[in-house]
Design a protein around this motif. Structure first.
Motif, short mmCIF file in Angstrom:
data_model
loop_
_atom_site.label_atom_id
_atom_site.label_comp_id
_atom_site.label_asym_id
_atom_site.label_seq_id
_atom_site.Cartn_x
_atom_site.Cartn_y
_atom_site.Cartn_z
N LYS A 37 0.81 -1.21 0.00
CA LYS A 37 0.00 0.00 0.00
C LYS A 37 0.85 1.27 0.00
O LYS A 37 0.32 2.37 0.14
CB LYS A 37 -0.94 -0.01 1.20
CG LYS A 37 -1.99 -1.12 1.14
CD LYS A 37 -2.91 -1.09 2.35
CE LYS A 37 -3.94 -2.20 2.26
NZ LYS A 37 -4.85 -2.20 3.45
N PHE A 38 2.16 1.12 -0.11
CA PHE A 38 3.05 2.28 -0.20
C PHE A 38 3.97 2.08 -1.41
O PHE A 38 4.00 0.99 -2.00
CB PHE A 38 3.88 2.43 1.08
CG PHE A 38 4.76 1.25 1.39
CD1 PHE A 38 6.08 1.19 0.94
CD2 PHE A 38 4.27 0.17 2.12
CE1 PHE A 38 6.89 0.10 1.21
CE2 PHE A 38 5.08 -0.92 2.41
CZ PHE A 38 6.38 -0.96 1.95
N ASP A 39 4.66 3.12 -1.79
CA ASP A 39 5.54 3.07 -2.95
C ASP A 39 6.83 2.35 -2.55
O ASP A 39 7.72 2.94 -1.93
CB ASP A 39 5.83 4.48 -3.46
CG ASP A 39 6.49 4.48 -4.84
OD1 ASP A 39 6.65 3.39 -5.43
OD2 ASP A 39 6.85 5.58 -5.32
N GLU A 40 6.94 1.09 -2.90
CA GLU A 40 8.07 0.27 -2.46
C GLU A 40 9.39 0.73 -3.11
O GLU A 40 9.41 1.18 -4.24
CB GLU A 40 7.83 -1.20 -2.80
CG GLU A 40 6.62 -1.79 -2.08
CD GLU A 40 6.42 -3.27 -2.40
OE1 GLU A 40 7.41 -4.02 -2.36
OE2 GLU A 40 5.27 -3.66 -2.70
N THR A 41 10.46 0.57 -2.35
CA THR A 41 11.79 0.85 -2.88
C THR A 41 12.30 -0.36 -3.64
O THR A 41 12.11 -1.50 -3.21
CB THR A 41 12.78 1.14 -1.72
OG1 THR A 41 12.36 2.34 -1.06
CG2 THR A 41 14.20 1.34 -2.24
N VAL A 42 12.88 -0.12 -4.80
CA VAL A 42 13.51 -1.20 -5.57
C VAL A 42 14.96 -1.28 -5.11
O VAL A 42 15.69 -0.28 -5.13
CB VAL A 42 13.44 -0.93 -7.08
CG1 VAL A 42 14.19 -2.01 -7.86
CG2 VAL A 42 11.97 -0.89 -7.53
N GLU A 43 15.35 -2.46 -4.66
CA GLU A 43 16.67 -2.64 -4.06
C GLU A 43 17.53 -3.59 -4.87
O GLU A 43 17.03 -4.58 -5.43
CB GLU A 43 16.51 -3.17 -2.63
CG GLU A 43 15.70 -2.22 -1.74
CD GLU A 43 15.36 -2.84 -0.40
OE1 GLU A 43 15.61 -4.05 -0.21
OE2 GLU A 43 14.83 -2.11 0.47
N ILE A 44 18.82 -3.28 -4.93
CA ILE A 44 19.76 -4.15 -5.62
C ILE A 44 20.72 -4.74 -4.58
O ILE A 44 21.10 -4.06 -3.63
CB ILE A 44 20.55 -3.38 -6.71
CG1 ILE A 44 21.42 -4.33 -7.53
CG2 ILE A 44 21.40 -2.26 -6.10
CD1 ILE A 44 22.01 -3.69 -8.78
N ALA A 45 21.05 -6.00 -4.76
CA ALA A 45 22.02 -6.67 -3.89
C ALA A 45 23.06 -7.33 -4.78
O ALA A 45 22.72 -8.02 -5.74
CB ALA A 45 21.34 -7.71 -3.01
N MET A 46 24.34 -7.09 -4.47
CA MET A 46 25.43 -7.63 -5.28
C MET A 46 26.38 -8.43 -4.39
O MET A 46 26.81 -7.95 -3.34
CB MET A 46 26.17 -6.50 -5.99
CG MET A 46 25.29 -5.66 -6.89
SD MET A 46 26.19 -4.34 -7.75
CE MET A 46 27.23 -5.29 -8.87
N ASN A 47 26.70 -9.62 -4.84
CA ASN A 47 27.66 -10.47 -4.14
C ASN A 47 28.98 -10.36 -4.88
O ASN A 47 29.10 -10.77 -6.04
CB ASN A 47 27.15 -11.92 -4.14
CG ASN A 47 28.01 -12.83 -3.30
OD1 ASN A 47 29.20 -12.56 -3.11
ND2 ASN A 47 27.44 -13.91 -2.80
N LEU A 48 30.00 -9.80 -4.22
CA LEU A 48 31.28 -9.54 -4.86
C LEU A 48 32.35 -10.53 -4.39
O LEU A 48 32.33 -10.98 -3.24
CB LEU A 48 31.75 -8.12 -4.55
CG LEU A 48 30.77 -6.98 -4.88
CD1 LEU A 48 31.38 -5.64 -4.48
CD2 LEU A 48 30.38 -6.99 -6.35
N GLY A 49 33.28 -10.82 -5.26
CA GLY A 49 34.38 -11.72 -4.94
C GLY A 49 35.51 -11.00 -4.24
O GLY A 49 36.62 -10.88 -4.77
N ILE A 50 35.20 -10.49 -3.04
CA ILE A 50 36.19 -9.73 -2.26
C ILE A 50 36.10 -10.16 -0.80
O ILE A 50 35.13 -10.77 -0.37
CB ILE A 50 35.95 -8.21 -2.34
CG1 ILE A 50 34.55 -7.87 -1.80
CG2 ILE A 50 36.12 -7.69 -3.76
CD1 ILE A 50 34.29 -6.40 -1.63
#
Length: 232
Positions: A37-50
């Motif tokens: 019922k609210f404007d959801e945030t679009v989230e990115i998740a990145m798995n890095l080789g570090i």
């Protein structure tokens, strides 16, 4: 064992959790299933080789999203005189010097980004134990310690996003709102991934970007096909 709610179960329908989607398809799926019922945030998740525990494998920086974040940030600026006036004119929400430091020390932290002029760092430095754990400590490498406070305030208000790899090599951030159109979200995702790519540390070996996924605040996660991000 915890059970997913009906809304989330419905959101996962027709999404293969083992499949990798190209960026266009992934964004479309995320938008379509952002039904809160609210404007959801679009989230990115990145798995890095570090391994961020090593100094030569830290990933940290800022990126200006071309279409903003959709979120209104409250910005505090430590400055005096003309620079304080310029910060206020640029839209800073809180401006001060020793007086602001006293408020922060007392726990009054009603801002999301903190900027300081170099001459104020002696004062701000004493707030490290308060601002540091919150990720709010000004840093010259992030452009938050600067004499050009007006430009820094405008950048923060205009969609600048800070990123920093966590212990497990994960980086995550909001890259817009579900109400953004398809093209705007795609441009923001590409800008963020591009910034992470350019921030590859000297100590990183092997595959740098291992996995990338998108989700909305209350929606399902979708794995991205890395080939759809090539050339970012």
């Amino acid at each position: 064992m915890a059970q997913n709610g009906k809304r989330l179960v419905d959101a996962y329908k027709n999404i293969d959790r083992n499949s990798f989607y190209d960026l266009d398809a992934a964004v479309a799926l995320i938008k379509e299933r952002a039904t809160a019922k609210f404007d959801e945030t679009v989230e990115i998740a990145m798995n890095l080789g570090i391994d961020p525990r090593h100094a030569d494998q830290n990933v940290r920086g800022v990126v200006q999203l071309p279409n903003g974040t959709g979120k209104s940030l409250r910005v505090a600026v430590f400055a005096k005189g003309d620079k304080a006036a310029k910060a206020e004119a640029a839209g800073a929400d809180v401006v001060g010097a020793e007086d602001l430091a006293e408020k922060v020390q007392a726990g009054e932290i009603n801002f999301d980004r903190c900027i300081a002029t170099p001459d104020m760092m002696a004062v701000v430095g004493r707030l490290g134990k308060v601002l540091g754990p919150r990720g709010l400590m000004p840093n010259p490498k992030l452009g938050t310690v600067t004499n050009d406070v007006a430009e820094a305030v405008k950048a923060a208000k205009g969609g600048q996003v800070e990123f920093r790899a966590e212990k497990a090599g994960l980086v995550h951030a909001g890259v817009g709102k579900a109400s953004f159109d398809q093209t705007a979200l795609i441009e923001n995702v590409k800008a963020f991934v591009g910034a992470i790519s350019r921030a590859k540390p000297s100590g990183a070996k092997g595959t740098y970007i291992r996995k990338v996924s998108l989700s909305s605040t209350m929606g399902p996660g979708v794995k991205l096909d890395l080939s759809s991000l090539l050339g970012v």
